[in-house]
Design a protein around this motif. Structure first.
Motif, PDB file in Angstrom:
ATOM      1  N   MET A   1      72.497 -11.622  -6.451  1.00 63.30           N
ATOM      2  CA  MET A   1      71.475 -11.246  -7.512  1.00 63.30           C
ATOM      3  C   MET A   1      71.306  -9.771  -7.146  1.00 63.30           C
ATOM      4  N   GLU A   2      70.766  -9.367  -8.137  1.00 57.41           N
ATOM      5  CA  GLU A   2      70.527  -7.869  -8.142  1.00 57.41           C
ATOM      6  C   GLU A   2      69.155  -7.559  -7.559  1.00 57.41           C
ATOM      7  N   ARG A   3      69.243  -6.570  -6.697  1.00 62.87           N
ATOM      8  CA  ARG A   3      67.814  -6.311  -6.067  1.00 62.87           C
ATOM      9  C   ARG A   3      67.354  -5.143  -6.696  1.00 62.87           C
ATOM     10  N   TYR A   4      65.987  -4.784  -6.346  1.00 61.32           N
ATOM     11  CA  TYR A   4      65.297  -3.702  -7.225  1.00 61.32           C
ATOM     12  C   TYR A   4      64.385  -3.157  -6.232  1.00 61.32           C
ATOM     13  N   PRO A   5      64.823  -2.368  -5.185  1.00 59.88           N
ATOM     14  CA  PRO A   5      63.985  -1.881  -4.023  1.00 59.88           C
ATOM     15  C   PRO A   5      63.077  -0.890  -4.760  1.00 59.88           C
ATOM     16  N   ARG A   6      63.471  -0.008  -5.773  1.00 57.82           N
ATOM     17  CA  ARG A   6      62.401   0.863  -6.294  1.00 57.82           C
ATOM     18  C   ARG A   6      61.028   0.355  -6.574  1.00 57.82           C
ATOM     19  N   ILE A   7      61.330  -0.786  -7.339  1.00 55.69           N
ATOM     20  CA  ILE A   7      59.818  -1.215  -7.831  1.00 55.69           C
ATOM     21  C   ILE A   7      59.071  -1.862  -6.818  1.00 55.69           C
ATOM     22  N   ARG A   8      59.596  -2.353  -5.620  1.00 55.15           N
ATOM     23  CA  ARG A   8      58.724  -2.436  -4.519  1.00 55.15           C
ATOM     24  C   ARG A   8      58.107  -1.504  -3.604  1.00 55.15           C
ATOM     25  N   ASP A   9      59.023  -0.329  -3.421  1.00 56.24           N
ATOM     26  CA  ASP A   9      58.593   0.912  -3.102  1.00 56.24           C
ATOM     27  C   ASP A   9      57.406   1.701  -3.825  1.00 56.24           C
ATOM     28  N   LEU A  10      57.767   1.669  -5.207  1.00 57.43           N
ATOM     29  CA  LEU A  10      56.566   2.252  -6.017  1.00 57.43           C
ATOM     30  C   LEU A  10      55.297   1.421  -5.700  1.00 57.43           C
ATOM     31  N   ARG A  11      55.343   0.344  -5.868  1.00 53.16           N
ATOM     32  CA  ARG A  11      54.288  -0.776  -5.645  1.00 53.16           C
ATOM     33  C   ARG A  11      53.461  -0.282  -4.137  1.00 53.16           C
ATOM     34  N   GLU A  12      54.302  -0.394  -3.389  1.00 49.37           N
ATOM     35  CA  GLU A  12      53.776  -0.314  -1.738  1.00 49.37           C
ATOM     36  C   GLU A  12      53.085   1.179  -1.679  1.00 49.37           C
ATOM     37  N   ASP A  13      53.890   2.365  -2.318  1.00 46.52           N
ATOM     38  CA  ASP A  13      53.414   3.726  -2.318  1.00 46.52           C
ATOM     39  C   ASP A  13      51.998   3.919  -2.919  1.00 46.52           C
ATOM     40  N   ARG A  14      51.751   2.869  -3.744  1.00 46.07           N
ATOM     41  CA  ARG A  14      50.299   2.967  -4.435  1.00 46.07           C
ATOM     42  C   ARG A  14      49.384   1.833  -4.020  1.00 46.07           C
ATOM     43  N   ASP A  15      49.829   1.383  -2.868  1.00 48.35           N
ATOM     44  CA  ASP A  15      48.837   0.473  -2.319  1.00 48.35           C
ATOM     45  C   ASP A  15      48.543  -0.823  -2.993  1.00 48.35           C
ATOM     46  N   LEU A  16      49.603  -1.268  -3.923  1.00 47.59           N
ATOM     47  CA  LEU A  16      49.154  -2.170  -4.830  1.00 47.59           C
ATOM     48  C   LEU A  16      49.705  -3.629  -4.332  1.00 47.59           C
ATOM     49  N   THR A  17      49.134  -4.655  -4.918  1.00 49.47           N
ATOM     50  CA  THR A  17      49.684  -5.851  -4.601  1.00 49.47           C
ATOM     51  C   THR A  17      50.506  -6.425  -5.728  1.00 49.47           C
ATOM     52  N   GLN A  18      51.273  -7.386  -5.562  1.00 49.20           N
ATOM     53  CA  GLN A  18      52.304  -7.993  -6.608  1.00 49.20           C
ATOM     54  C   GLN A  18      51.255  -8.587  -7.442  1.00 49.20           C
ATOM     55  N   HIS A  45      62.226  -5.534 -21.586  1.00 54.84           N
ATOM     56  CA  HIS A  45      60.730  -5.446 -22.133  1.00 54.84           C
ATOM     57  C   HIS A  45      59.857  -5.207 -20.669  1.00 54.84           C
ATOM     58  N   VAL A  46      60.300  -5.804 -19.473  1.00 53.51           N
ATOM     59  CA  VAL A  46      59.605  -5.924 -18.369  1.00 53.51           C
ATOM     60  C   VAL A  46      59.824  -4.611 -17.557  1.00 53.51           C
ATOM     61  N   LEU A  47      61.232  -4.158 -17.844  1.00 52.28           N
ATOM     62  CA  LEU A  47      61.715  -2.686 -16.915  1.00 52.28           C
ATOM     63  C   LEU A  47      60.799  -1.800 -17.796  1.00 52.28           C
ATOM     64  N   CYS A  48      60.589  -1.843 -19.156  1.00 50.65           N
ATOM     65  CA  CYS A  48      59.948  -0.712 -20.135  1.00 50.65           C
ATOM     66  C   CYS A  48      58.482  -0.514 -19.653  1.00 50.65           C
ATOM     67  N   ALA A  49      57.868  -1.851 -19.505  1.00 47.04           N
ATOM     68  CA  ALA A  49      56.700  -1.858 -19.074  1.00 47.04           C
ATOM     69  C   ALA A  49      56.414  -1.343 -17.729  1.00 47.04           C
ATOM     70  N   LEU A  50      57.520  -1.553 -16.487  1.00 50.68           N
ATOM     71  CA  LEU A  50      56.960  -1.172 -15.462  1.00 50.68           C
ATOM     72  C   LEU A  50      57.437   0.318 -15.337  1.00 50.68           C
ATOM     73  N   ALA A  51      58.291   1.110 -16.161  1.00 54.27           N
ATOM     74  CA  ALA A  51      58.349   2.190 -16.202  1.00 54.27           C
ATOM     75  C   ALA A  51      57.325   3.004 -16.491  1.00 54.27           C
ATOM     76  N   ASP A  52      56.852   2.478 -17.660  1.00 57.99           N
ATOM     77  CA  ASP A  52      55.233   2.954 -18.240  1.00 57.99           C
ATOM     78  C   ASP A  52      54.247   3.018 -17.175  1.00 57.99           C
ATOM     79  N   PHE A  53      54.047   1.802 -16.484  1.00 61.25           N
ATOM     80  CA  PHE A  53      53.077   1.726 -15.456  1.00 61.25           C
ATOM     81  C   PHE A  53      53.291   2.626 -14.473  1.00 61.25           C
TER      82      PHE A  53
END
Length: 69
Positions: A1-18, A45-53
């Motif tokens: 499966m495809e991994r998306y490390p950047r969404i985890r990195d961005l979340r952790e950089d902002r000290d946010l939970t899943q 649609h989720v990729l777009c929401a994450l990019a906007d967020f």
């Protein structure tokens, strides 16, 4: 499966939970966790929401560029 490390990195950089990110983009925490771990592909649609967020480009989220914009 495809991994998306950047969404985890961005979340952790902002000290946010899943759960916080999931709530912000209107998906359950468990679903977000599946996306982050690569157990499910992220729909457009989720990729777009994450990019906007995170105020980054979809290409950045997918690792296609190092440029956040």
């Amino acid at each position: 499966m495809e991994r998306y490390p950047r969404i985890r990195d961005l979340r952790e950089d902002r000290d946010l939970t899943q759960a916080q990110v999931g709530e912000a983009i209107h998906i359950p925490q468990r679903t977000y966790a599946y996306y982050e771990s690569g157990q499910r592909m992220i729909p457009p649609h989720v990729l777009c929401a994450l990019a906007d967020f995170y105020d980054v480009s979809v290409d950045y989220l997918l690792g296609r560029t190092k440029n956040k914009r």
